[in-house]
Design an enzyme around this catalytic site. Sequence first.
Site, PDB file in Angstrom:
ATOM      1  N   ASN A 151       3.925  -9.741  -2.581  1.00 40.85           N
ATOM      2  CA  ASN A 151       2.755  -9.965  -0.992  1.00 40.85           C
ATOM      3  C   ASN A 151       1.362  -8.907  -1.567  1.00 40.85           C
ATOM      4  O   ASN A 151       0.833  -9.912  -1.776  1.00 40.85           O
ATOM      5  CB  ASN A 151       4.422  -8.980  -0.687  1.00 40.85           C
ATOM      6  CG  ASN A 151       4.238  -6.808  -1.007  1.00 40.85           C
ATOM      7  OD1 ASN A 151       5.644  -7.458  -2.248  1.00 40.85           O
ATOM      8  ND2 ASN A 151       4.355  -6.367  -0.552  1.00 40.85           N
ATOM      9  N   ASP A 152       1.866  -8.041  -1.151  1.00 40.15           N
ATOM     10  CA  ASP A 152       0.190  -6.588  -0.413  1.00 40.15           C
ATOM     11  C   ASP A 152      -0.994  -7.496  -1.521  1.00 40.15           C
ATOM     12  O   ASP A 152      -0.662  -6.738  -3.097  1.00 40.15           O
ATOM     13  CB  ASP A 152       0.300  -5.931  -0.256  1.00 40.15           C
ATOM     14  CG  ASP A 152       1.208  -5.328   0.707  1.00 40.15           C
ATOM     15  OD1 ASP A 152       1.599  -6.218   0.848  1.00 40.15           O
ATOM     16  OD2 ASP A 152       1.323  -4.298   0.954  1.00 40.15           O
TER      17      ASP A 152
ATOM     18  N   PHE B  74       3.853   1.157  -4.734  1.00 33.35           N
ATOM     19  CA  PHE B  74       3.101   0.471  -4.019  1.00 33.35           C
ATOM     20  C   PHE B  74       1.557   0.503  -4.100  1.00 33.35           C
ATOM     21  O   PHE B  74       1.515   0.711  -4.074  1.00 33.35           O
ATOM     22  CB  PHE B  74       3.892   1.539  -2.756  1.00 33.35           C
ATOM     23  CG  PHE B  74       5.612   1.250  -2.174  1.00 33.35           C
ATOM     24  CD1 PHE B  74       5.845   0.426  -3.300  1.00 33.35           C
ATOM     25  CD2 PHE B  74       6.156   1.133  -0.804  1.00 33.35           C
ATOM     26  CE1 PHE B  74       7.554   0.206  -2.586  1.00 33.35           C
ATOM     27  CE2 PHE B  74       7.019   1.186  -0.559  1.00 33.35           C
ATOM     28  CZ  PHE B  74       8.081   0.712  -1.518  1.00 33.35           C
ATOM     29  N   SER B  75       1.440  -0.017  -1.976  1.00 30.87           N
ATOM     30  CA  SER B  75      -0.320  -0.356  -2.331  1.00 30.87           C
ATOM     31  C   SER B  75      -0.964   0.710  -2.374  1.00 30.87           C
ATOM     32  O   SER B  75      -0.152   1.759  -2.643  1.00 30.87           O
ATOM     33  CB  SER B  75      -0.299  -1.273  -0.761  1.00 30.87           C
ATOM     34  OG  SER B  75       0.208  -2.257  -1.571  1.00 30.87           O
TER      35      SER B  75
ATOM     36  N   ARG C 208       1.453   5.733   3.256  1.00 34.82           N
ATOM     37  CA  ARG C 208       1.290   5.328   2.070  1.00 34.82           C
ATOM     38  C   ARG C 208       0.058   4.043   1.780  1.00 34.82           C
ATOM     39  O   ARG C 208      -0.637   4.658   3.701  1.00 34.82           O
ATOM     40  CB  ARG C 208       2.445   4.403   2.107  1.00 34.82           C
ATOM     41  CG  ARG C 208       3.036   3.511   2.740  1.00 34.82           C
ATOM     42  CD  ARG C 208       4.257   2.603   2.764  1.00 34.82           C
ATOM     43  NE  ARG C 208       4.542   1.736   3.490  1.00 34.82           N
ATOM     44  CZ  ARG C 208       5.884   1.955   4.731  1.00 34.82           C
ATOM     45  NH1 ARG C 208       6.322   3.539   4.700  1.00 34.82           N
ATOM     46  NH2 ARG C 208       5.891   1.120   5.743  1.00 34.82           N
ATOM     47  N   ASP C 209      -0.178   3.938   1.065  1.00 40.36           N
ATOM     48  CA  ASP C 209      -1.256   2.652   0.680  1.00 40.36           C
ATOM     49  C   ASP C 209      -2.569   3.246   1.177  1.00 40.36           C
ATOM     50  O   ASP C 209      -2.936   3.351   1.525  1.00 40.36           O
ATOM     51  CB  ASP C 209      -1.361   1.369   2.185  1.00 40.36           C
ATOM     52  CG  ASP C 209       0.061   1.164   1.891  1.00 40.36           C
ATOM     53  OD1 ASP C 209       0.788   1.040   1.073  1.00 40.36           O
ATOM     54  OD2 ASP C 209       0.524   0.439   3.607  1.00 40.36           O
TER      55      ASP C 209
ATOM     56  N   GLU D 206      -0.019  -0.031   8.105  1.00 45.35           N
ATOM     57  CA  GLU D 206       0.174   0.901   6.633  1.00 45.35           C
ATOM     58  C   GLU D 206      -1.369  -0.107   6.443  1.00 45.35           C
ATOM     59  O   GLU D 206      -2.199  -0.951   7.110  1.00 45.35           O
ATOM     60  CB  GLU D 206       1.556  -0.803   6.417  1.00 45.35           C
ATOM     61  CG  GLU D 206       2.329  -0.358   6.724  1.00 45.35           C
ATOM     62  CD  GLU D 206       4.015  -1.143   6.324  1.00 45.35           C
ATOM     63  OE1 GLU D 206       4.244  -0.982   5.682  1.00 45.35           O
ATOM     64  OE2 GLU D 206       4.035  -2.346   6.477  1.00 45.35           O
TER      65      GLU D 206
END
Length: 505
Positions: free
Chosen positions: A32-33, A93-94, A156-157, A212
Amino acid sequence: MLTETALAIRERFAHDTHRPVYHFLPPSNWMNDPNGFIHWNSKYHLFYQHNPSGALWGNIHWGHTVSDDLIHWTDLPIALSPTPGGPDEAGCFSGCAVNNNGVPTFIYTGTRGQHHEIQTQCVAISDDGLFTWKKHRANPVLADIPAESHQTRDFRDPYVWKEADAWYMVIGSRIQDVGGAVFLYRSADLLNWEYLHPLLTGDKQRNGVIWECPNFFKLGNEWVLIVSAHMGNATDTVLYWVGSFEDHQFKPVYEGVLDYGQYYAPLSIGDAQDRRIIIAWLREARSPQQQEKAGWSGVQSIPRVLTLDNHRLLMKPVSTLESVRSKHHQYTSADLLDNGFLDVEGQSLDIDAVFTHDATSEYGLSLCGSAQGPECFEVIYYPLENRLAVHIIAAKADISMSHAELRRSIGQQFGFAEETSSIDSNFVKLTQSIPHTLFNGEKLQLRILLDGSVAEIIANERTSFTCRIYPSTTAQNKVRHIGNRNSIDIINIWEMSSIWQSSQS
Ligand code: DQQ
């Protein structure tokens, strides 16, 4: 060694016509990202959310690939894995990468908990030129969600940049019962972070319940904020604002949609050529079962160069994409065959079409079609309504298997509407319309990057609409002009080669 193995894995998918050949995706499994995108020693390093053990989301690591030109990529070993017992034990995560005085540094979100409900910010550094990464002993470097968020799970991110006085960071989040939010922080050392205030907050009805993957950067004399918004309970649309940033206050003067389709979680960087380059995850539109069966899921967009015009973002695929172009075809209105067909076929094409201004009736292109049945993918401009529409026409069985995500999105802000095809009742037509207004006398320019199941559509460099399409195995990949033949100004089409073959040769 690993590269050979990766290329061998790629070979196994050679007969999958839905798999892109000139867009980046990992050798197999889920992606994904984009993460940690950075221009380092003249090479572009791209990391990405990756499940190395399956084609569905989960077990999130950071995959790694590198390129000289943003088009041809070399697979590298996984860069980040969850550490059991650590703040990222449930997934890395990102996040982003920065150059901290010569030390490549990741700032990313570590998650814990069965539902990834504990989200904290972590740091990792590399001392061997971005190949292996050590997690900082101070992790997590930021754990507390600002109290004004009134919630404890969406945080997040991180996206980090340097100003003359300090490092700054924005984090994607939300304010309970209000809407998406981006929180602004400052630090002297990337480890100790001081919360300043929300950079921007949204409205849950209008622009999403969670934001996000924020990006915040200066472009020309203005500042741009990009967020990926959950409109309901799913990933949805990429929004942006352009404005001023003074005394840590962002004052937007324009709000736009970066892409209306399956384009999500973009990440941008400034490169050594002073370009602002953006790349994004192109989500699948098919069911989880179909993704597992395929053995892969998720594609990265072709990187685009961003510029501003009158507070609006303009997007152009990077010019190095031209190195993958092979046979060239050019058409004017005199070159059409019967029923508007062009004498080119293919599922990997780069199309640049300009239509003569016609304010009265619709015109556009049909792709992936056949001379016999109605199956095709149409991109049509309706000048009286100032709208650009895509129509996916497919057999009922193919549509229900392959366009699960598009059907789910029916009724959402820019979702697909469905009707039985007026041409043949065994077929269904999915339609999505987006606003696109031409200026006085302006011609419609359509750039379409068609690649297997990917269609990145950019109209007049300012309206972007990325689609995923899954033509059946009987599709003949024909290209047809729709509308009055005089509406064609010029259509340029290049057949595209595989970036994997050309990188090996
Ligand atoms: N994907 C990541 C999150 C981010 C989301 C998890 C956006 O960090 O918010 O895979 O697609």
